[in-house]
Design an enzyme around this catalytic site. Structure first.
Site, PDB file in Angstrom:
ATOM      1  N   GLU A 198       7.708 -11.857  -0.286  1.00 30.84           N
ATOM      2  CA  GLU A 198       6.847 -11.987   0.902  1.00 30.84           C
ATOM      3  C   GLU A 198       5.546 -12.731   0.619  1.00 30.84           C
ATOM      4  OE1 GLU A 198       6.454  -8.211   2.983  1.00 30.84           O
ATOM      5  OE2 GLU A 198       8.339  -8.590   4.000  1.00 30.84           O
ATOM      6  N   GLU A 381      15.700  -8.328   3.638  1.00 34.19           N
ATOM      7  CA  GLU A 381      15.106  -7.047   4.080  1.00 34.19           C
ATOM      8  C   GLU A 381      15.220  -6.974   5.587  1.00 34.19           C
ATOM      9  OE1 GLU A 381      11.211  -5.779   2.899  1.00 34.19           O
ATOM     10  OE2 GLU A 381      11.460  -6.597   0.876  1.00 34.19           O
TER      11      GLU A 381
HETATM   12  C1  BG6 Z   1       8.223  -5.475   3.261  1.00 37.03           C
HETATM   13  C2  BG6 Z   1       8.101  -5.242   1.789  1.00 37.03           C
HETATM   14  O1  BG6 Z   1       6.980  -5.913   3.695  1.00 37.03           O
HETATM   15  O2  BG6 Z   1       8.453  -4.420   4.132  1.00 37.03           O
HETATM   16  C3  BG6 Z   1       8.659  -3.899   1.337  1.00 37.03           C
HETATM   17  O3  BG6 Z   1       8.679  -6.277   1.052  1.00 37.03           O
HETATM   18  C4  BG6 Z   1       8.342  -2.835   2.364  1.00 37.03           C
HETATM   19  O4  BG6 Z   1       8.157  -3.637   0.048  1.00 37.03           O
HETATM   20  C5  BG6 Z   1       9.019  -3.198   3.668  1.00 37.03           C
HETATM   21  O5  BG6 Z   1       8.690  -1.541   1.987  1.00 37.03           O
HETATM   22  C6  BG6 Z   1       8.901  -2.170   4.777  1.00 37.03           C
HETATM   23  O6  BG6 Z   1       7.586  -1.784   4.972  1.00 37.03           O
HETATM   24  P1  BG6 Z   1       7.151  -0.265   4.943  1.00 37.03           P
HETATM   25  O7  BG6 Z   1       5.702  -0.297   5.072  1.00 37.03           O
HETATM   26  O8  BG6 Z   1       7.834   0.365   6.106  1.00 37.03           O
HETATM   27  O9  BG6 Z   1       7.618   0.291   3.651  1.00 37.03           O
END
Ligand code: BG6
Length: 482
Positions: A198, A381
């Site tokens: 990211e 993701e």
């Molecule tokens: C992304 C990151 O921004 O979102 C992860 O790469 C992160 O590390 C994921 O966990 C989800 O965000 P959150 O705050 O719900 O854990």
């Protein structure tokens, strides 16, 4: 009934400090993410630090910390990343669960200081290398492709404290030493590599090791990251012919709030703040609009001769991204600290954490990315952070199934109807892990429930949720049955 392409990669994703635990084990050194607290339900997590004069402080994850301050672990506070969900000791059980679901890929990140405890050692730490080797071998045993993020939102604390992290060109050499060590050890076993996570939303001490977050510091540090990534790509191609190197970008979508010309301009300019990073790393160097951006922000980059040639000669092979939501922007939107517009969309519902749910937006973004770069893309993701109710050793998570079903349908249309070349999908936190933004356990993404609470209590045992079997069938039918 349509399916996904043959060889489509299906799996899950995690980051070392949210998942592994094993803090202080195996000669692991401190990383900047180790100083990030549990925060509280309403606020983002904080970095705790100690100033030169011994006073203590804390500041939000992506803010600056006083010059010369070093990361500090407050014995009074709980740091959820220190035990994560204990993948360090339970990797065999977790990988067996992944295999049972039919995963053929797993994305995880390397904890830099497991390999180089300060970042400056001449040789990699054998215990750290052995841990990741065991993980990789276990994955391969089940024919699961490892997809490795070399650096996920962290840096050795030593490099942050002594060199101001990525502000310094010295960090490029330390990073390349890490890459070389990993490539030497894992060549022939790992084909897919991501140089960073990211990149368009990381900032400050916890993620970049820089004490300041002003534009000059940020973009100079990013220049070093870009050079490091190009050199890592070059090295990977030389050492592991046939490998694929990418970087990950946060590409949740952005819409103009209205068709008012001023809102459209705000949309273009704001989206470019995100695209800037991939544009530089994929299209052969800084985009033309970087000049205007730097003029506006008063940024003057210090480059070394040959830097621009490196960016040109070693672009990424594929583009990976995270997709969680879409937001809107208008001419009056105030961007947040990392340059994102977070205004809501009146047409969309949101998760309990206020993240708007937009499956169609995924198809939109997939097209947007492929159109722009014409290189393979991969969603690394995605998912829904929800409050799960654990009862009778399971969770009936129909909301998660609905969320994924809608996203998969749009993903399939982007591939089969729009002809976007998308090679795979890894759901975030397939096995529940610690939230990055809030440090909570109760913000759960997984197909597998982990018995750990926000305060760290629990057995850490794993339980299959209803979505586990649903996902198994999706993969078994390669998306025909969604
Ligand atoms: C992304 C990151 O921004 O979102 C992860 O790469 C992160 O590390 C994921 O966990 C989800 O965000 P959150 O705050 O719900 O854990």
């Amino acid at each position: 009934m349509s399916r996904f392409p043959d060889n489509f990669l299906w799996g899950g994703a995690s980051a070392d400090f949210q998942y592994e635990g094993g803090f202080g084990e195996g000669n692991r050194g401190l990383i900047t993410a180790d100083f990030v607290t549990d925060g509280n339900v309403d606020t983002l997590r904080q970095v705790t630090y100690k100033c030169k004069d011994g006073t203590l402080g804390s500041s939000p994850l992506k803010a600056e910390i006083p010059e010369g301050a070093t990361g500090y672990i407050d014995p009074e506070r709980y740091y959820p990343s220190h035990d994560g969900v204990d993948f360090y000791h339970r990797y065999k059980e977790d990988i067996a669960l992944m295999a049972e679901m039919g995963f053929n890929v797993y994305r995880f990140s390397i904890c830099w200081t497991r390999i180089f405890p300060t970042g400056e050692e001449a040789e990699g730490n054998e215990l750290g290398l052995k841990f990741y080797e065991n993980v990789i071998d276990e994955l391969l045993k089940y024919h699961i492709e490892p997809l490795i993020t070399i650096c996920h939102d962290e840096i050795p604390a030593y490099l942050a404290d002594h060199y101001d992290g990525w502000s310094s060109r010295h960090t490029i050499n330390c990073y390349l030493k890490l890459c070389k060590t990993l490539f030497e050890r894992f060549k022939g076993k790992v084909k897919y590599w991501l140089t960073f996570n990211e990149l368009n939303v990381v900032k400050g001490y916890a993620q970049m090791g820089t004490h300041k977050i002003d534009s000059q510091t940020h973009y100079q540090a990013m220049h070093h990251v870009f050079v490091a990534s190009s050199l890592a790509t070059k090295m990977a191609h030389e050492m592991m012919p046939g490998c694929m190197v990418g970087t990950m970008y946060a590409m949740s979508g952005l819409y103009p709030l209205t068709c008012k010309p001023e809102d459209m301009m705000a949309h273009m300019n704001t989206r470019r703040l995100s695209y800037f990073y991939a544009d530089t790393m994929v299209t052969g160097g800084y985009p033309y609009y970087a000049q205007a951006l730097f003029e506006k922000e008063g940024v003057v980059l210090v480059k070394e001769p040959g830097d621009d040639d490196l960016l040109k000669e070693y672009p990424l092979d594929f583009i990976t991204f995270s997709y969680y939501r879409t937001t809107t922007v208008n001419a009056n939107t105030k961007l947040n600290i990392i340059g994102l517009a977070m205004d809501l969309n009146p047409y969309l519902e949101a998760t309990p954490w206020g993240w708007p749910i937009d499956p169609v937006g995924l198809r939109y973004v997939m097209n947007e990315l492929y159109d722009r770069y014409k290189k393979p893309i991969m969603i690394v993701e995605n998912g829904m952070g929800e409050i799960d109710h654990f009862e009778n050793d399971t969770v009936i998570d129909d909301y998660r199934i609905r969320y994924l079903k809608d996203h998969f349908k749009n993903m399939k249309d982007a591939i089969n109807i729009d002809h976007v070349d998308c090679i795979g999908y890894t759901m975030w936190g397939a096995i529940d892990l610690v939230s990055l933004s809030t440090g909570e356990m109760k913000k759960r993404y997984g197909f597998v429930y982990v018995d750990k609470n926000d305060d760290g209590s629990g057995t850490y045992n794993r339980y299959k949720k209803k979505s586990f079997d649903w996902m198994k069938e999706v993969i078994a039918t390669n998306g025909e049955k969604i």
